[in-house]
Design a protein around this motif. Structure first.
Motif, PDB file in Angstrom:
ATOM      1  N   ARG A 275      -7.156 -14.133  36.876  1.00 18.73           N
ATOM      2  CA  ARG A 275      -6.388 -13.372  37.856  1.00 18.73           C
ATOM      3  C   ARG A 275      -5.027 -12.958  37.316  1.00 18.73           C
ATOM      4  O   ARG A 275      -4.515 -11.893  37.684  1.00 18.73           O
ATOM      5  CB  ARG A 275      -6.229 -14.176  39.149  1.00 18.73           C
ATOM      6  CG  ARG A 275      -5.525 -15.502  38.979  1.00 18.73           C
ATOM      7  CD  ARG A 275      -5.689 -16.390  40.196  1.00 18.73           C
ATOM      8  NE  ARG A 275      -5.033 -17.686  40.029  1.00 18.73           N
ATOM      9  CZ  ARG A 275      -5.579 -18.701  39.366  1.00 18.73           C
ATOM     10  NH1 ARG A 275      -6.765 -18.576  38.807  1.00 18.73           N
ATOM     11  NH2 ARG A 275      -4.928 -19.845  39.265  1.00 18.73           N
ATOM     12  N   ASP A 276      -4.421 -13.759  36.431  1.00 16.09           N
ATOM     13  CA  ASP A 276      -3.102 -13.404  35.909  1.00 16.09           C
ATOM     14  C   ASP A 276      -3.154 -12.099  35.123  1.00 16.09           C
ATOM     15  O   ASP A 276      -2.245 -11.259  35.223  1.00 16.09           O
ATOM     16  CB  ASP A 276      -2.567 -14.535  35.023  1.00 16.09           C
ATOM     17  CG  ASP A 276      -2.225 -15.787  35.819  1.00 16.09           C
ATOM     18  OD1 ASP A 276      -2.075 -15.672  37.054  1.00 16.09           O
ATOM     19  OD2 ASP A 276      -2.124 -16.871  35.216  1.00 16.09           O
ATOM     20  N   VAL A 277      -4.213 -11.911  34.327  1.00 13.51           N
ATOM     21  CA  VAL A 277      -4.348 -10.671  33.563  1.00 13.51           C
ATOM     22  C   VAL A 277      -4.603  -9.500  34.509  1.00 13.51           C
ATOM     23  O   VAL A 277      -4.084  -8.396  34.313  1.00 13.51           O
ATOM     24  CB  VAL A 277      -5.475 -10.792  32.521  1.00 13.51           C
ATOM     25  CG1 VAL A 277      -5.729  -9.442  31.834  1.00 13.51           C
ATOM     26  CG2 VAL A 277      -5.125 -11.844  31.477  1.00 13.51           C
ATOM     27  N   VAL A 278      -5.385  -9.731  35.540  1.00 12.29           N
ATOM     28  CA  VAL A 278      -5.656  -8.673  36.519  1.00 12.29           C
ATOM     29  C   VAL A 278      -4.363  -8.186  37.156  1.00 12.29           C
ATOM     30  O   VAL A 278      -4.137  -6.975  37.294  1.00 12.29           O
ATOM     31  CB  VAL A 278      -6.640  -9.174  37.600  1.00 12.29           C
ATOM     32  CG1 VAL A 278      -6.635  -8.249  38.806  1.00 12.29           C
ATOM     33  CG2 VAL A 278      -8.047  -9.262  37.035  1.00 12.29           C
ATOM     34  N   VAL A 279      -3.522  -9.115  37.531  1.00 12.09           N
ATOM     35  CA  VAL A 279      -2.243  -8.743  38.146  1.00 12.09           C
ATOM     36  C   VAL A 279      -1.406  -7.909  37.179  1.00 12.09           C
ATOM     37  O   VAL A 279      -0.822  -6.876  37.558  1.00 12.09           O
ATOM     38  CB  VAL A 279      -1.477 -10.005  38.589  1.00 12.09           C
ATOM     39  CG1 VAL A 279      -0.057  -9.650  39.019  1.00 12.09           C
ATOM     40  CG2 VAL A 279      -2.211 -10.708  39.723  1.00 12.09           C
ATOM     41  N   GLU A 280      -1.364  -8.306  35.914  1.00 13.15           N
ATOM     42  CA  GLU A 280      -0.585  -7.572  34.904  1.00 13.15           C
ATOM     43  C   GLU A 280      -1.145  -6.167  34.693  1.00 13.15           C
ATOM     44  O   GLU A 280      -0.382  -5.183  34.652  1.00 13.15           O
ATOM     45  CB  GLU A 280      -0.608  -8.344  33.587  1.00 13.15           C
ATOM     46  CG  GLU A 280       0.133  -7.652  32.458  1.00 13.15           C
ATOM     47  CD  GLU A 280       0.004  -8.384  31.137  1.00 13.15           C
ATOM     48  OE1 GLU A 280       0.280  -7.762  30.092  1.00 13.15           O
ATOM     49  OE2 GLU A 280      -0.382  -9.573  31.144  1.00 13.15           O
ATOM     50  N   VAL A 281      -2.467  -6.053  34.569  1.00 17.78           N
ATOM     51  CA  VAL A 281      -3.084  -4.742  34.350  1.00 17.78           C
ATOM     52  C   VAL A 281      -2.887  -3.852  35.567  1.00 17.78           C
ATOM     53  O   VAL A 281      -2.581  -2.658  35.450  1.00 17.78           O
ATOM     54  CB  VAL A 281      -4.580  -4.909  34.012  1.00 17.78           C
ATOM     55  CG1 VAL A 281      -5.307  -3.563  34.049  1.00 17.78           C
ATOM     56  CG2 VAL A 281      -4.745  -5.562  32.647  1.00 17.78           C
ATOM     57  N   PHE A 282      -3.052  -4.420  36.748  1.00 19.97           N
ATOM     58  CA  PHE A 282      -2.876  -3.635  37.967  1.00 19.97           C
ATOM     59  C   PHE A 282      -1.453  -3.096  38.064  1.00 19.97           C
ATOM     60  O   PHE A 282      -1.238  -1.930  38.450  1.00 19.97           O
ATOM     61  CB  PHE A 282      -3.225  -4.465  39.196  1.00 19.97           C
ATOM     62  CG  PHE A 282      -3.097  -3.695  40.481  1.00 19.97           C
ATOM     63  CD1 PHE A 282      -4.132  -2.899  40.931  1.00 19.97           C
ATOM     64  CD2 PHE A 282      -1.937  -3.754  41.239  1.00 19.97           C
ATOM     65  CE1 PHE A 282      -4.021  -2.168  42.108  1.00 19.97           C
ATOM     66  CE2 PHE A 282      -1.810  -3.036  42.414  1.00 19.97           C
ATOM     67  CZ  PHE A 282      -2.864  -2.238  42.846  1.00 19.97           C
ATOM     68  N   ASP A 283      -0.480  -3.909  37.727  1.00 23.54           N
ATOM     69  CA  ASP A 283       0.909  -3.447  37.774  1.00 23.54           C
ATOM     70  C   ASP A 283       1.130  -2.270  36.822  1.00 23.54           C
ATOM     71  O   ASP A 283       1.900  -1.344  37.131  1.00 23.54           O
ATOM     72  CB  ASP A 283       1.859  -4.597  37.422  1.00 23.54           C
ATOM     73  CG  ASP A 283       1.937  -5.649  38.523  1.00 23.54           C
ATOM     74  OD1 ASP A 283       1.480  -5.362  39.650  1.00 23.54           O
ATOM     75  OD2 ASP A 283       2.453  -6.757  38.252  1.00 23.54           O
ATOM     76  N   ARG A 284       0.448  -2.271  35.699  1.00 23.25           N
ATOM     77  CA  ARG A 284       0.553  -1.154  34.760  1.00 23.25           C
ATOM     78  C   ARG A 284      -0.124   0.095  35.329  1.00 23.25           C
ATOM     79  O   ARG A 284       0.336   1.224  35.096  1.00 23.25           O
ATOM     80  CB  ARG A 284      -0.047  -1.533  33.410  1.00 23.25           C
ATOM     81  CG  ARG A 284       0.767  -2.599  32.665  1.00 23.25           C
ATOM     82  CD  ARG A 284       0.085  -3.050  31.395  1.00 23.25           C
ATOM     83  NE  ARG A 284      -0.019  -1.977  30.407  1.00 23.25           N
ATOM     84  CZ  ARG A 284      -0.679  -2.094  29.255  1.00 23.25           C
ATOM     85  NH1 ARG A 284      -1.294  -3.246  28.964  1.00 23.25           N
ATOM     86  NH2 ARG A 284      -0.726  -1.087  28.404  1.00 23.25           N
ATOM     87  N   ILE A 285      -1.205  -0.094  36.070  1.00 29.27           N
ATOM     88  CA  ILE A 285      -1.859   1.045  36.731  1.00 29.27           C
ATOM     89  C   ILE A 285      -0.909   1.669  37.751  1.00 29.27           C
ATOM     90  O   ILE A 285      -0.815   2.898  37.868  1.00 29.27           O
ATOM     91  CB  ILE A 285      -3.177   0.585  37.387  1.00 29.27           C
ATOM     92  CG1 ILE A 285      -4.201   0.219  36.323  1.00 29.27           C
ATOM     93  CG2 ILE A 285      -3.731   1.663  38.310  1.00 29.27           C
ATOM     94  CD1 ILE A 285      -5.469  -0.401  36.873  1.00 29.27           C
TER      95      ILE A 285
END
Length: 470
Positions: A275-285
């Motif tokens: 989930r931590d990577v998902v949050v980081e990628v989503f913020d970049r989106i």
């Protein structure tokens, strides 16, 4: 000593008889459960719209002696059905939402049924089998006079709506000793599960409409914003962790080519093993969307739609479920089912039907690779959780396909449904009888979750996205 040995044998015989009674009762009611599943299959209601499906399952459980709490977690189609008192408290999860655009008849060729949705993930079987198992466990508790509580959780909108996340956030699973679930599939397996964490949102761009030929300089295209965002996200794919998955679909791109669109919308998913990577990628989106709006002279806002954790396995529970699935076994096709399955296999490009996979149980594995996402992940971080899959589809069938819908409306799907119901019921009963397994499961759960874990839902504090399928 001989008398003690005789008493032990007698007690074991009574336990075995009680277990057989549970299986026999499930067999005796299989026709009734088939009717329920096929009715839900025919309704094919999408996420948060499952009014008839939820009502039918509620009625079935209430008639069996369960008390019902409707509209839990602020969701009209979510509910909890409960029987018994005291510990252990065992929960069984049930789903019943369909997928848009996959209407299909129960025939071995692509033939739409004329609806707007279809059960391409088999949730009509999921909800019915789980309800059947809960009723069987209730009957066992009642017959044996044992202390314990059985709960059925009516969980809507698994397909992108994150129904269980809102239920987890509301604390509905917090007092469980274990949560049981299953899923339709193309094989019989009870291995340690895995799922990708997922965060999704609808990005909405707002521009200025104008005549596309007569006065284009006065317009600001919202569709340009969407397309610029998509281009930047696609370039970003080179610079994110390899296991990441990003998907999008343009849900509104304007209405006519000669009108500069003043509104456009794109729906995004971001997934990863953690989930931590998902949050980081989503913020970049989100940053890409902001840049797209700036570059196209539009404005942008977004609405969180869903967000799920990865799945936390529990081997202490998983081994119990696996042993029960092995005992129950797979299914054998009738000549009619085999003929149907052969045509489905051919439509999938297979040279021949792999009927053996449907008839057997896959070997036990302690690890798994994650391919999809499920809101069961959030439940697994709240309580020790265990699951299985059964061959409700022809082996080799992918989920979210017309072939999955078709098989789910036949006796092949119904047979797999009852295998799941029996396995869930036997596993729950075993846990009531064996507090040591529940203790081991709890210890493993706490160790895997970590001492500093704090549950933070990925969808934040938003209210349930009840209109996300509109």
């Amino acid at each position: 000593m001989r008398q003690i040995y005789t008493l032990i044998l007698g007690a074991a015989s009574l336990v075995a008889t009680a277990q057989e009674d549970v299986m026999n009762q499930l067999d005796a009611r299989s026709g009734e459960y088939a009717d329920i599943a096929l009715q839900i299959w025919d309704w094919a209601e999408m996420g948060y719209q499952e009014e008839q499906s939820a009502a039918l399952l509620q009625e079935t459980l209430e008639d069996a002696g369960f008390s019902i709490r409707k509209g839990v977690a602020g969701i009209p189609t979510a509910f909890v059905a409960e029987y018994g008192s005291g510990s252990p408290v065992i929960g069984i999860l049930g789903e019943y939402d369909a997928l848009p655009g996959l209407s299909q008849k129960a025939v071995p060729k692509k033939e739409p049924a004329g609806g707007v949705a279809g059960h391409a993930c088999g949730h009509h079987l999921f909800g019915t089998a789980s309800a059947a198992a809960a009723i069987a466990v209730k009957d066992w508790l009642q017959a044996n006079g044992d202390q314990g509580t059985i709960r059925f959780y009516g969980c809507p909108a698994e397909e992108g709506g994150s129904g269980k996340v809102y239920m987890t956030r509301a604390g509905l699973f917090d007092d469980l000793d274990a949560a049981l679930h299953w899923h339709p599939g193309s094989m019989n397996a009870a291995n340690a599960g895995a799922a990708l964490a997922n965060k999704s949102a609808k990005f909405r761009f707002h521009g200025v409409s104008a005549h596309a030929a007569g006065s284009p300089e006065r317009g600001r295209s919202a569709l340009d914003g969407v397309e610029a965002m998509n281009m930047m996200v696609n370039m970003m794919r080179e610079h994110i962790p390899q296991e990441t998955r990003i998907h999008y679909v343009i849900t509104d791109g304007g209405k006519a080519p000669n009108v500069v669109p003043d509104f456009a919308e794109v729906y995004y998913y971001a997934r990863h093993n953690t989930r931590d990577v998902v949050v980081e990628v989503f913020d970049r989106i989100v940053k890409a969307a902001e840049g797209a709006a700036l570059g196209t002279g539009t404005t942008m806002d977004y609405e969180m739609i869903g967000g799920t954790h990865e799945l936390l396995p529990n081997l202490a529970l998983q081994r119990v479920m696996y042993e029960n699935l092995v005992e129950i076994g797979g299914m054998t096709y009738t000549p009619e089912e085999k003929a149907f399955a052969e045509q489905i296999a051919a439509s999938l490009g297979q040279e021949s039907l792999d009927a053996e996979t449907a008839a057997t149980v896959m070997p036990f594995r302690e690890t798994a690779r994650a391919y999809g996402s499920t809101d069961v992940g959030d439940v697994s971080f709240a309580v020790p959780t265990v699951g299985l899959s059964t061959a409700t589809w022809v082996p080799g069938t992918p989920a979210h396909s017309w072939q999955a819908v078709a098989a789910g409306g036949t006796s092949i799907g119904l047979k797999g449904m009852m295998i799941a119901a029996k396995t869930l019921a036997k596993t729950a009963i075993d846990l009531y009888k064996d507090p040591e397994t529940l203790q081991a499961a709890r210890a493993e759960f706490l160790e895997r979750r970590g001492p500093d874990f704090k549950y933070v839902p990925l969808l934040g504090d938003r209210e349930p996205a009840l209109n996300y399928r509109d």
